[in-house]
Design a protein around this motif. Sequence first.
Motif, short mmCIF file in Angstrom:
data_model
loop_
_atom_site.label_atom_id
_atom_site.label_comp_id
_atom_site.label_asym_id
_atom_site.label_seq_id
_atom_site.Cartn_x
_atom_site.Cartn_y
_atom_site.Cartn_z
N ILE A 55 -11.17 1.35 19.54
CA ILE A 55 -11.41 2.48 18.64
C ILE A 55 -11.58 2.03 17.20
O ILE A 55 -12.45 2.55 16.47
CB ILE A 55 -10.28 3.53 18.76
CG1 ILE A 55 -10.64 4.81 17.98
CG2 ILE A 55 -8.94 2.96 18.35
CD1 ILE A 55 -11.78 5.57 18.52
N ASP A 56 -10.80 1.06 16.74
CA ASP A 56 -10.95 0.59 15.36
C ASP A 56 -12.29 -0.11 15.16
O ASP A 56 -12.95 0.07 14.12
CB ASP A 56 -9.80 -0.35 14.98
CG ASP A 56 -8.46 0.37 14.89
OD1 ASP A 56 -8.47 1.58 14.57
OD2 ASP A 56 -7.42 -0.25 15.15
N ARG A 59 -14.98 2.59 14.99
CA ARG A 59 -15.01 3.27 13.69
C ARG A 59 -15.71 2.41 12.64
O ARG A 59 -16.51 2.91 11.85
CB ARG A 59 -13.59 3.61 13.24
CG ARG A 59 -12.96 4.75 14.04
CD ARG A 59 -11.50 4.95 13.67
NE ARG A 59 -10.92 6.07 14.41
CZ ARG A 59 -9.66 6.13 14.81
NH1 ARG A 59 -8.83 5.13 14.55
NH2 ARG A 59 -9.22 7.19 15.48
N VAL A 80 -19.47 2.41 13.45
CA VAL A 80 -20.12 3.67 13.07
C VAL A 80 -20.42 3.68 11.57
O VAL A 80 -21.49 4.10 11.13
CB VAL A 80 -19.25 4.87 13.47
CG1 VAL A 80 -19.75 6.16 12.81
CG2 VAL A 80 -19.26 5.04 14.99
N LYS A 81 -19.48 3.19 10.77
CA LYS A 81 -19.72 3.10 9.33
C LYS A 81 -20.90 2.19 9.02
O LYS A 81 -21.73 2.49 8.15
CB LYS A 81 -18.46 2.60 8.62
CG LYS A 81 -17.31 3.60 8.60
CD LYS A 81 -16.12 3.04 7.85
CE LYS A 81 -14.97 4.05 7.83
NZ LYS A 81 -13.77 3.49 7.12
N ARG A 101 -21.72 8.44 15.50
CA ARG A 101 -20.45 9.04 15.07
C ARG A 101 -19.87 9.93 16.15
O ARG A 101 -18.64 9.98 16.33
CB ARG A 101 -20.62 9.80 13.76
CG ARG A 101 -19.35 10.51 13.31
CD ARG A 101 -19.36 10.86 11.85
NE ARG A 101 -19.32 9.67 11.00
CZ ARG A 101 -18.22 9.00 10.69
NH1 ARG A 101 -17.04 9.41 11.16
NH2 ARG A 101 -18.26 7.93 9.91
N LEU A 123 -17.49 8.67 18.84
CA LEU A 123 -16.07 8.54 18.54
C LEU A 123 -15.26 9.63 19.23
O LEU A 123 -14.12 9.41 19.65
CB LEU A 123 -15.83 8.62 17.03
CG LEU A 123 -16.10 7.38 16.19
CD1 LEU A 123 -16.06 7.73 14.71
CD2 LEU A 123 -15.09 6.29 16.52
N THR A 124 -15.84 10.83 19.32
CA THR A 124 -15.12 11.96 19.91
C THR A 124 -14.65 11.65 21.32
O THR A 124 -13.48 11.84 21.67
CB THR A 124 -16.01 13.22 19.92
OG1 THR A 124 -16.36 13.56 18.59
CG2 THR A 124 -15.29 14.39 20.58
N GLU A 131 -11.87 8.97 21.41
CA GLU A 131 -10.60 9.51 20.93
C GLU A 131 -9.97 10.43 21.98
O GLU A 131 -8.76 10.40 22.20
CB GLU A 131 -10.83 10.26 19.62
CG GLU A 131 -11.12 9.36 18.44
CD GLU A 131 -11.45 10.14 17.18
OE1 GLU A 131 -11.77 11.33 17.28
OE2 GLU A 131 -11.39 9.54 16.09
N VAL A 169 -13.35 14.72 15.44
CA VAL A 169 -14.72 14.48 14.97
C VAL A 169 -15.55 15.74 15.27
O VAL A 169 -15.56 16.25 16.38
CB VAL A 169 -15.33 13.27 15.69
CG1 VAL A 169 -16.76 13.05 15.24
CG2 VAL A 169 -14.49 12.04 15.45
#
Length: 337
Positions: free
Chosen positions: A98-99, A102, A105-106, A305, A308-309, A312, A333
């Motif tokens: 997950i990290d 993230r 995605v950035k 992005r 991510l949902t 998570e 998200v």
Amino acid sequence: MRIGVAGVGRIGTMHAANLASLGRIDEVVLFDPLPGRAEQAAAALGGAVRAVDDLDALLASSDGVLLATPTDTHPDMLRRALAAGVPTLCEKPIASDIDEMRALVKDVEASGVEVLVGFQRRFDPATVELHRRIRSGDVGTIYLVRAIGHDANPPDFGYLPASGGIFRDLLIHDLDAVPWLVGEPVVEVYAAGSVLVHDAFAQADDVDNAVVTLRFAGGAHATLAGGRHNPLGYDHRIEVLGSKDSLTVGVDPRTPLTSLENDGPKVGPGAYPGFIERYHDAYLNEMAVFVDVVSGKAENPSPARESLTSLELALACDTSRRTGNPVRLTQSVEVTR
């Protein structure tokens, strides 16, 4: 237009064949880290398909690239595609951690390069129509969503320790599709599971049958059920019950379900054997939409992005299953409306 495919295992080869069938594609370019594999796939596909020796050559030869390599290679390959400015469709997940996701995605958003995540439900014609009808107001207020996803046969048991578990491997598609359909954040998750198919799942610290309840910000609920063995065939359905209409996708003459009503449907010899057959039209449409996005003719229906949902939610499901308690989500998200 030239589209590249990195990774020509079963899924990558299928994507390459679908791309080659599109009249708008001048050439499909293949690369695989395993020496000789891309050349073999190109020869088998024939036509305007050729192989290159490395990822740099693939990126230099392609207007858009599809990543169908193992998940642990996605972050590096995707960042190289971003650096080259090449629009990319990446098979899910773009990262397993997950990290890492993230951060990735950035990087995607900072690059300005279009990146689509390969959640095939978002490209399935019937599911796309369901999404359209919900957004148009035809369904009214959503009361309940039900999703069922059952494999015909369990995966290879050797794959289980690296699969990420049933929520990240099997139910991840519904954890993406259902919030996308509802268009609201999930605020609470409850999940439970059992080992009923084979003890290999327990040995891998996993379950082979699971149920999930999602509660959305507006008050609607969704129930998701997934399993690793259905003797009648591969079964995936979504039902949406609302104040104006009740709609479903995944119910047709090939659905592996027997009705006991006298005039109800019976399972015939053509039941879906697997997800590739069930989502044949979705995979074809996925390639067509990707080409449209690369051409600037369509918006991205599956942005990085939003992926991510689902991850998570999958992690929240795993926490809920292990603790036996619901998990409240304080940060969710937003999904495309």
